[in-house]
Design a protein around this motif. Structure first.
Motif, PDB file in Angstrom:
ATOM      1  N   ARG A  21      51.849 -23.187  58.357  1.00 26.91           N
ATOM      2  CA  ARG A  21      51.409 -23.295  56.966  1.00 26.91           C
ATOM      3  C   ARG A  21      51.375 -21.944  56.255  1.00 26.91           C
ATOM      4  O   ARG A  21      51.471 -21.871  55.026  1.00 26.91           O
ATOM      5  CB  ARG A  21      50.016 -23.931  56.906  1.00 26.91           C
ATOM      6  CG  ARG A  21      49.951 -25.376  57.373  1.00 26.91           C
ATOM      7  CD  ARG A  21      48.573 -25.954  57.081  1.00 26.91           C
ATOM      8  NE  ARG A  21      48.371 -27.235  57.739  1.00 26.91           N
ATOM      9  CZ  ARG A  21      47.552 -27.450  58.766  1.00 26.91           C
ATOM     10  NH1 ARG A  21      46.832 -26.436  59.258  1.00 26.91           N
ATOM     11  NH2 ARG A  21      47.423 -28.647  59.300  1.00 26.91           N
ATOM     12  N   ALA A  22      51.216 -20.867  57.018  1.00 27.74           N
ATOM     13  CA  ALA A  22      51.076 -19.536  56.425  1.00 27.74           C
ATOM     14  C   ALA A  22      52.415 -18.900  56.052  1.00 27.74           C
ATOM     15  O   ALA A  22      52.429 -17.823  55.449  1.00 27.74           O
ATOM     16  CB  ALA A  22      50.326 -18.615  57.394  1.00 27.74           C
ATOM     17  N   ILE A  23      53.520 -19.526  56.378  1.00 23.57           N
ATOM     18  CA  ILE A  23      54.834 -18.953  56.061  1.00 23.57           C
ATOM     19  C   ILE A  23      55.018 -18.958  54.540  1.00 23.57           C
ATOM     20  O   ILE A  23      54.870 -19.998  53.898  1.00 23.57           O
ATOM     21  CB  ILE A  23      55.949 -19.736  56.770  1.00 23.57           C
ATOM     22  CG1 ILE A  23      55.804 -19.571  58.290  1.00 23.57           C
ATOM     23  CG2 ILE A  23      57.328 -19.283  56.305  1.00 23.57           C
ATOM     24  CD1 ILE A  23      56.711 -20.459  59.105  1.00 23.57           C
ATOM     25  N   PRO A  24      55.354 -17.802  53.927  1.00 18.68           N
ATOM     26  CA  PRO A  24      55.436 -17.709  52.458  1.00 18.68           C
ATOM     27  C   PRO A  24      56.574 -18.556  51.886  1.00 18.68           C
ATOM     28  O   PRO A  24      57.596 -18.771  52.550  1.00 18.68           O
ATOM     29  CB  PRO A  24      55.699 -16.213  52.220  1.00 18.68           C
ATOM     30  CG  PRO A  24      55.309 -15.534  53.490  1.00 18.68           C
ATOM     31  CD  PRO A  24      55.566 -16.507  54.587  1.00 18.68           C
ATOM     32  N   PRO A  25      56.421 -19.046  50.662  1.00 17.34           N
ATOM     33  CA  PRO A  25      57.456 -19.876  50.027  1.00 17.34           C
ATOM     34  C   PRO A  25      58.860 -19.267  50.026  1.00 17.34           C
ATOM     35  O   PRO A  25      59.826 -19.990  50.315  1.00 17.34           O
ATOM     36  CB  PRO A  25      56.919 -20.080  48.609  1.00 17.34           C
ATOM     37  CG  PRO A  25      55.426 -20.019  48.769  1.00 17.34           C
ATOM     38  CD  PRO A  25      55.197 -18.977  49.825  1.00 17.34           C
ATOM     39  N   PRO A  26      59.042 -17.980  49.708  1.00 19.52           N
ATOM     40  CA  PRO A  26      60.405 -17.446  49.745  1.00 19.52           C
ATOM     41  C   PRO A  26      61.046 -17.545  51.137  1.00 19.52           C
ATOM     42  O   PRO A  26      62.248 -17.816  51.264  1.00 19.52           O
ATOM     43  CB  PRO A  26      60.228 -15.975  49.328  1.00 19.52           C
ATOM     44  CG  PRO A  26      58.959 -15.954  48.554  1.00 19.52           C
ATOM     45  CD  PRO A  26      58.081 -16.966  49.207  1.00 19.52           C
ATOM     46  N   ASN A  27      60.252 -17.337  52.189  1.00 18.58           N
ATOM     47  CA  ASN A  27      60.754 -17.468  53.552  1.00 18.58           C
ATOM     48  C   ASN A  27      61.120 -18.920  53.857  1.00 18.58           C
ATOM     49  O   ASN A  27      62.063 -19.185  54.602  1.00 18.58           O
ATOM     50  CB  ASN A  27      59.714 -16.968  54.551  1.00 18.58           C
ATOM     51  CG  ASN A  27      59.380 -15.502  54.376  1.00 18.58           C
ATOM     52  OD1 ASN A  27      59.240 -15.032  53.256  1.00 18.58           O
ATOM     53  ND2 ASN A  27      59.225 -14.784  55.473  1.00 18.58           N
ATOM     54  N   ARG A  28      60.369 -19.846  53.283  1.00 13.22           N
ATOM     55  CA  ARG A  28      60.661 -21.274  53.487  1.00 13.22           C
ATOM     56  C   ARG A  28      62.004 -21.648  52.873  1.00 13.22           C
ATOM     57  O   ARG A  28      62.804 -22.368  53.478  1.00 13.22           O
ATOM     58  CB  ARG A  28      59.559 -22.135  52.867  1.00 13.22           C
ATOM     59  CG  ARG A  28      58.224 -21.979  53.536  1.00 13.22           C
ATOM     60  CD  ARG A  28      57.170 -22.906  52.924  1.00 13.22           C
ATOM     61  NE  ARG A  28      55.964 -22.822  53.724  1.00 13.22           N
ATOM     62  CZ  ARG A  28      55.773 -23.463  54.862  1.00 13.22           C
ATOM     63  NH1 ARG A  28      56.713 -24.263  55.318  1.00 13.22           N
ATOM     64  NH2 ARG A  28      54.661 -23.330  55.549  1.00 13.22           N
ATOM     65  N   ILE A  29      62.239 -21.175  51.663  1.00  8.67           N
ATOM     66  CA  ILE A  29      63.486 -21.504  50.967  1.00  8.67           C
ATOM     67  C   ILE A  29      64.681 -20.910  51.703  1.00  8.67           C
ATOM     68  O   ILE A  29      65.667 -21.599  51.989  1.00  8.67           O
ATOM     69  CB  ILE A  29      63.432 -20.994  49.514  1.00  8.67           C
ATOM     70  CG1 ILE A  29      62.324 -21.740  48.747  1.00  8.67           C
ATOM     71  CG2 ILE A  29      64.774 -21.179  48.830  1.00  8.67           C
ATOM     72  CD1 ILE A  29      62.014 -21.152  47.387  1.00  8.67           C
ATOM     73  N   ALA A  30      64.592 -19.624  52.040  1.00  6.26           N
ATOM     74  CA  ALA A  30      65.685 -18.980  52.771  1.00  6.26           C
ATOM     75  C   ALA A  30      65.851 -19.599  54.149  1.00  6.26           C
ATOM     76  O   ALA A  30      66.977 -19.775  54.637  1.00  6.26           O
ATOM     77  CB  ALA A  30      65.422 -17.480  52.884  1.00  6.26           C
ATOM     78  N   GLY A  31      64.732 -19.932  54.801  1.00  5.71           N
ATOM     79  CA  GLY A  31      64.793 -20.521  56.128  1.00  5.71           C
ATOM     80  C   GLY A  31      65.488 -21.861  56.132  1.00  5.71           C
ATOM     81  O   GLY A  31      66.262 -22.180  57.043  1.00  5.71           O
ATOM     82  N   ALA A  32      65.228 -22.685  55.115  1.00  9.84           N
ATOM     83  CA  ALA A  32      65.865 -23.994  55.032  1.00  9.84           C
ATOM     84  C   ALA A  32      67.371 -23.870  54.876  1.00  9.84           C
ATOM     85  O   ALA A  32      68.142 -24.643  55.462  1.00  9.84           O
ATOM     86  CB  ALA A  32      65.272 -24.790  53.868  1.00  9.84           C
ATOM     87  N   GLN A  33      67.815 -22.889  54.115  1.00 10.55           N
ATOM     88  CA  GLN A  33      69.258 -22.674  53.938  1.00 10.55           C
ATOM     89  C   GLN A  33      69.913 -22.231  55.247  1.00 10.55           C
ATOM     90  O   GLN A  33      70.979 -22.728  55.633  1.00 10.55           O
ATOM     91  CB  GLN A  33      69.500 -21.621  52.854  1.00 10.55           C
ATOM     92  CG  GLN A  33      69.045 -22.022  51.462  1.00 10.55           C
ATOM     93  CD  GLN A  33      69.919 -23.116  50.858  1.00 10.55           C
ATOM     94  OE1 GLN A  33      71.084 -23.273  51.209  1.00 10.55           O
ATOM     95  NE2 GLN A  33      69.347 -23.889  49.940  1.00 10.55           N
ATOM     96  N   SER A  34      69.270 -21.306  55.943  1.00 10.27           N
ATOM     97  CA  SER A  34      69.805 -20.824  57.214  1.00 10.27           C
ATOM     98  C   SER A  34      69.783 -21.917  58.278  1.00 10.27           C
ATOM     99  O   SER A  34      70.716 -22.068  59.066  1.00 10.27           O
ATOM    100  CB  SER A  34      69.007 -19.601  57.684  1.00 10.27           C
ATOM    101  OG  SER A  34      69.504 -19.118  58.917  1.00 10.27           O
ATOM    102  N   LEU A  35      68.701 -22.693  58.296  1.00  9.52           N
ATOM    103  CA  LEU A  35      68.608 -23.806  59.236  1.00  9.52           C
ATOM    104  C   LEU A  35      69.754 -24.788  59.030  1.00  9.52           C
ATOM    105  O   LEU A  35      70.364 -25.253  59.999  1.00  9.52           O
ATOM    106  CB  LEU A  35      67.273 -24.524  59.056  1.00  9.52           C
ATOM    107  CG  LEU A  35      67.111 -25.812  59.861  1.00  9.52           C
ATOM    108  CD1 LEU A  35      66.926 -25.509  61.343  1.00  9.52           C
ATOM    109  CD2 LEU A  35      65.945 -26.646  59.331  1.00  9.52           C
ATOM    110  N   ALA A  36      70.058 -25.107  57.776  1.00 11.33           N
ATOM    111  CA  ALA A  36      71.135 -26.049  57.482  1.00 11.33           C
ATOM    112  C   ALA A  36      72.458 -25.564  58.064  1.00 11.33           C
ATOM    113  O   ALA A  36      73.215 -26.346  58.660  1.00 11.33           O
ATOM    114  CB  ALA A  36      71.254 -26.246  55.974  1.00 11.33           C
TER     115      ALA A  36
END
Length: 203
Positions: A21-36
């Motif tokens: 839950r503590a992961i910042p929003p910008p990291n979430r957005i970039a992470g989702a792109q890399s995960l894909a």
């Protein structure tokens, strides 16, 4: 059976949920792109048939970028809770009707005749709270995925079972229960971990 039957799992779960839950929003957005990109590049990734994801809640890494990037022959599905304690799956496209299940998680609003059995799915991207270096998965404790894919403990793929997580969710080891179904792979923004089908880790 609930994963909470294993002593000590709840404390690990609470710690990992707080980290997620503590992961910042910008990291979430970039992470989702890399995960894909990693999910689409998996050697086991199907080019046709039914594939299943999940509706991200409670800090889970999002799958929208993966869904958009799927090959044209793939049909994206979401899980639907069933009264027998196992998941079913239903095709879903953005904008199609959804209804909340008992946990408040959106599910496709379809009739029973449109539900697919777990055995019908080519690859399932599974949410998780934590995972270890040999492919054990810690979920929320309800046991839905373990019950639904119990046949994979002794039987071959498909479906391939691929966990999706942030890198921060990896732990050194998890105590495996007899009912746990290990993952074939786990993808994070920075790594693709392969377990059953090939003994290696991609950078």
């Amino acid at each position: 059976m609930s994963n909470d039957a294993m002593p000590g799992r709840q404390s690990v779960r609470e710690r990992m949920l707080a980290i997620r839950r503590a992961i910042p929003p910008p990291n979430r957005i970039a992470g989702a792109q890399s995960l894909a990109r990693r999910l689409l590049a998996l050697p086991l990734a199907p080019t046709s048939g039914f594939v299943a994801g999940y509706w991200a809640t409670n800090g889970e890494i999002a799958l929208h970028a993966w869904q958009v990037g799927l090959p044209g022959g793939c049909h994206y599905c979401l899980p639907v809770l069933h009264e027998d304690g196992r998941l079913r799956f239903a095709q879903w496209r953005p904008g199609a009707p959804l209804v909340p299940n008992r946990f408040g998680i959106p599910e496709p609003d379809v009739g029973p005749d449109q539900l697919l059995e777990p055995e019908a799915i080519a690859m399932v991207v599974v949410p998780l709270v934590g995972f270890d270096r040999v492919g054990h998965r810690l979920g929320m404790g309800g046991g839905w995925y373990d019950r639904s894919f119990a046949f994979r403990r002794t039987g071959p793929a498909p479906p391939w079972l691929v966990g999706a997580a942030f890198d921060e969710q990896q732990v050194v080891s998890l105590d495996a229960a007899p009912w746990d179904v290990p993952m074939d792979a786990v993808c994070t923004p920075l790594q693709s971990h392969h377990y059953r089908h090939c003994n290696r880790q991609d950078p």
